[in-house]
Design a protein around this motif. Structure first.
Motif, PDB file in Angstrom:
ATOM      1  N   LEU A 107      -5.707  18.637  -3.026  1.00  0.00           N
ATOM      2  CA  LEU A 107      -6.157  17.439  -3.138  1.00  0.00           C
ATOM      3  C   LEU A 107      -5.774  17.179  -4.682  1.00  0.00           C
ATOM      4  CD1 LEU A 107      -7.342  14.526  -2.762  1.00  0.00           C
ATOM      5  CD2 LEU A 107      -9.440  15.725  -3.037  1.00  0.00           C
ATOM      6  N   GLN A 108      -6.365  18.030  -5.646  1.00  0.00           N
ATOM      7  CA  GLN A 108      -6.097  17.724  -7.041  1.00  0.00           C
ATOM      8  C   GLN A 108      -4.622  17.713  -7.420  1.00  0.00           C
ATOM      9  OE1 GLN A 108      -8.820  17.119  -9.076  1.00  0.00           O
ATOM     10  NE2 GLN A 108      -7.053  16.439 -10.345  1.00  0.00           N
ATOM     11  N   LYS A 109      -3.904  18.457  -6.613  1.00  0.00           N
ATOM     12  CA  LYS A 109      -2.567  18.669  -7.220  1.00  0.00           C
ATOM     13  C   LYS A 109      -1.625  17.294  -6.559  1.00  0.00           C
ATOM     14  CE  LYS A 109       2.001  20.727  -5.964  1.00  0.00           C
ATOM     15  NZ  LYS A 109       2.681  21.649  -4.911  1.00  0.00           N
ATOM     16  N   GLN A 110      -2.345  16.576  -5.470  1.00  0.00           N
ATOM     17  CA  GLN A 110      -1.790  15.299  -5.081  1.00  0.00           C
ATOM     18  C   GLN A 110      -2.175  14.229  -6.236  1.00  0.00           C
ATOM     19  OE1 GLN A 110       0.214  14.237  -2.448  1.00  0.00           O
ATOM     20  NE2 GLN A 110       0.348  16.453  -1.961  1.00  0.00           N
ATOM     21  N   ILE A 128       0.831  -1.099  -0.131  1.00  0.00           N
ATOM     22  CA  ILE A 128      -0.128  -0.134  -0.012  1.00  0.00           C
ATOM     23  C   ILE A 128       0.741   1.178  -0.110  1.00  0.00           C
ATOM     24  CG2 ILE A 128      -1.650   1.430   1.383  1.00  0.00           C
ATOM     25  CD1 ILE A 128      -2.968  -1.324   1.900  1.00  0.00           C
ATOM     26  N   ASN A 129       1.831   1.172   0.751  1.00  0.00           N
ATOM     27  CA  ASN A 129       2.838   2.337   0.824  1.00  0.00           C
ATOM     28  C   ASN A 129       3.318   2.804  -0.640  1.00  0.00           C
ATOM     29  OD1 ASN A 129       3.057   1.189   3.343  1.00  0.00           O
ATOM     30  ND2 ASN A 129       5.147   1.782   3.533  1.00  0.00           N
ATOM     31  N   HIS A 130       3.372   1.863  -1.527  1.00  0.00           N
ATOM     32  CA  HIS A 130       3.951   2.549  -2.752  1.00  0.00           C
ATOM     33  C   HIS A 130       2.651   2.383  -4.006  1.00  0.00           C
ATOM     34  CE1 HIS A 130       7.963   2.566  -1.223  1.00  0.00           C
ATOM     35  NE2 HIS A 130       7.593   1.493  -0.711  1.00  0.00           N
ATOM     36  N   MET A 131       1.660   2.022  -3.576  1.00  0.00           N
ATOM     37  CA  MET A 131       0.443   2.241  -4.302  1.00  0.00           C
ATOM     38  C   MET A 131       0.158   3.769  -4.764  1.00  0.00           C
ATOM     39  SD  MET A 131      -3.333   0.412  -3.976  1.00  0.00           S
ATOM     40  CE  MET A 131      -2.519  -1.236  -3.583  1.00  0.00           C
ATOM     41  N   ILE A 132      -0.102   3.897  -5.790  1.00  0.00           N
ATOM     42  CA  ILE A 132      -0.412   5.480  -6.319  1.00  0.00           C
ATOM     43  C   ILE A 132      -1.854   5.814  -6.095  1.00  0.00           C
ATOM     44  CG2 ILE A 132      -0.357   7.118  -8.310  1.00  0.00           C
ATOM     45  CD1 ILE A 132       2.307   5.830  -7.672  1.00  0.00           C
ATOM     46  N   PHE A 133      -1.862   6.957  -5.122  1.00  0.00           N
ATOM     47  CA  PHE A 133      -3.094   7.439  -4.805  1.00  0.00           C
ATOM     48  C   PHE A 133      -4.150   7.532  -5.998  1.00  0.00           C
ATOM     49  CE2 PHE A 133      -6.047  10.670  -3.845  1.00  0.00           C
ATOM     50  CZ  PHE A 133      -7.159  10.026  -2.860  1.00  0.00           C
ATOM     51  N   ALA A 134      -3.543   8.374  -6.986  1.00  0.00           N
ATOM     52  CA  ALA A 134      -4.401   8.678  -8.280  1.00  0.00           C
ATOM     53  C   ALA A 134      -4.903   7.433  -8.791  1.00  0.00           C
ATOM     54  CB  ALA A 134      -3.510   9.634  -9.112  1.00  0.00           C
ATOM     55  N   ILE A 175     -12.432  13.166   1.621  1.00  0.00           N
ATOM     56  CA  ILE A 175     -10.948  13.033   1.606  1.00  0.00           C
ATOM     57  C   ILE A 175     -10.430  14.284   2.170  1.00  0.00           C
ATOM     58  CG2 ILE A 175      -9.136  13.200   0.262  1.00  0.00           C
ATOM     59  CD1 ILE A 175     -10.567  11.259  -1.812  1.00  0.00           C
ATOM     60  N   CYS A 176     -11.045  15.443   1.931  1.00  0.00           N
ATOM     61  CA  CYS A 176     -10.555  16.654   2.678  1.00  0.00           C
ATOM     62  C   CYS A 176     -10.826  16.859   4.047  1.00  0.00           C
ATOM     63  CB  CYS A 176     -11.263  17.966   1.820  1.00  0.00           C
ATOM     64  SG  CYS A 176     -10.446  18.041   0.149  1.00  0.00           S
ATOM     65  N   TRP A 177     -11.821  16.383   4.409  1.00  0.00           N
ATOM     66  CA  TRP A 177     -12.259  16.121   5.718  1.00  0.00           C
ATOM     67  C   TRP A 177     -11.380  15.200   6.527  1.00  0.00           C
ATOM     68  CZ3 TRP A 177     -13.165  12.107   9.082  1.00  0.00           C
ATOM     69  CH2 TRP A 177     -13.875  12.466  10.360  1.00  0.00           C
ATOM     70  N   LEU A 178     -10.971  14.320   6.139  1.00  0.00           N
ATOM     71  CA  LEU A 178      -9.985  13.369   6.677  1.00  0.00           C
ATOM     72  C   LEU A 178      -8.644  13.807   6.582  1.00  0.00           C
ATOM     73  CD1 LEU A 178      -9.366  10.408   8.130  1.00  0.00           C
ATOM     74  CD2 LEU A 178      -8.959   9.700   5.738  1.00  0.00           C
ATOM     75  N   THR A 179      -7.856  14.507   5.635  1.00  0.00           N
ATOM     76  CA  THR A 179      -6.785  14.600   5.517  1.00  0.00           C
ATOM     77  C   THR A 179      -6.180  16.298   5.739  1.00  0.00           C
ATOM     78  OG1 THR A 179      -6.927  15.160   3.160  1.00  0.00           O
ATOM     79  CG2 THR A 179      -6.368  13.115   3.781  1.00  0.00           C
ATOM     80  N   GLY A 180      -7.219  16.998   5.588  1.00  0.00           N
ATOM     81  CA  GLY A 180      -6.981  18.459   5.832  1.00  0.00           C
ATOM     82  C   GLY A 180      -6.545  19.387   4.327  1.00  0.00           C
ATOM     83  N   TYR A 181      -6.668  18.502   3.426  1.00  0.00           N
ATOM     84  CA  TYR A 181      -6.319  18.908   2.140  1.00  0.00           C
ATOM     85  C   TYR A 181      -7.355  20.039   1.528  1.00  0.00           C
ATOM     86  CZ  TYR A 181      -2.399  15.634   0.962  1.00  0.00           C
ATOM     87  OH  TYR A 181      -1.223  15.198   1.049  1.00  0.00           O
TER      88      TYR A 181
END
Length: 116
Positions: free
Chosen positions: A47-50, A6-12, A36-42
């Protein structure tokens, strides 16, 4: 648990599956992004940049501004594992996200999903 993969799985590469799961149940991409924004603070923009830079899950969560203070309220079983018992910090964060998306697809209200 095989968290190292999972560490290296691409989020996108996983993100479209979150959206598709939600949309199959008449929920929206905007709701997925809100979770996703609620969970992470993005923000929506960060988020779109990630997504655009194709970071892996490890980087995605490492660069997250701040995990939501109510994250401990996310409990239950996801993918056969009880979230409260997961010891690997990254895997736990991924499973938090999986659980929230599952709740969205199951028709829970955003208020309940966001633990407010």
């Amino acid at each position: 648990m095989a968290s190292r993969s999972i560490n290296h799985m691409i989020f996108a590469s996983v993100y479209p599956h979150y959206v598709a799961k939600a949309e199959k149940k008449n929920r929206t991409k905007a709701e997925v992004d809100e979770i996703i924004c609620w969970l992470t603070g993005y923000t929506q923009e960060s988020l779109q940049k990630q997504i655009n830079t194709k970071v892996d899950f490890e980087t995605f969560f490492d660069q997250a501004p701040q995990l939501n203070e109510n994250v401990s309220k996310i409990t239950g079983v996801i993918c056969g594992y009880r979230i409260e018992e997961i010891e690997d910090p990254l895997l736990k964060k991924v499973r938090y996200l999986d659980k929230l998306i599952e709740e969205l697809a199951k028709g829970k209200t955003m208020q309940k999903i966001l633990r407010s």
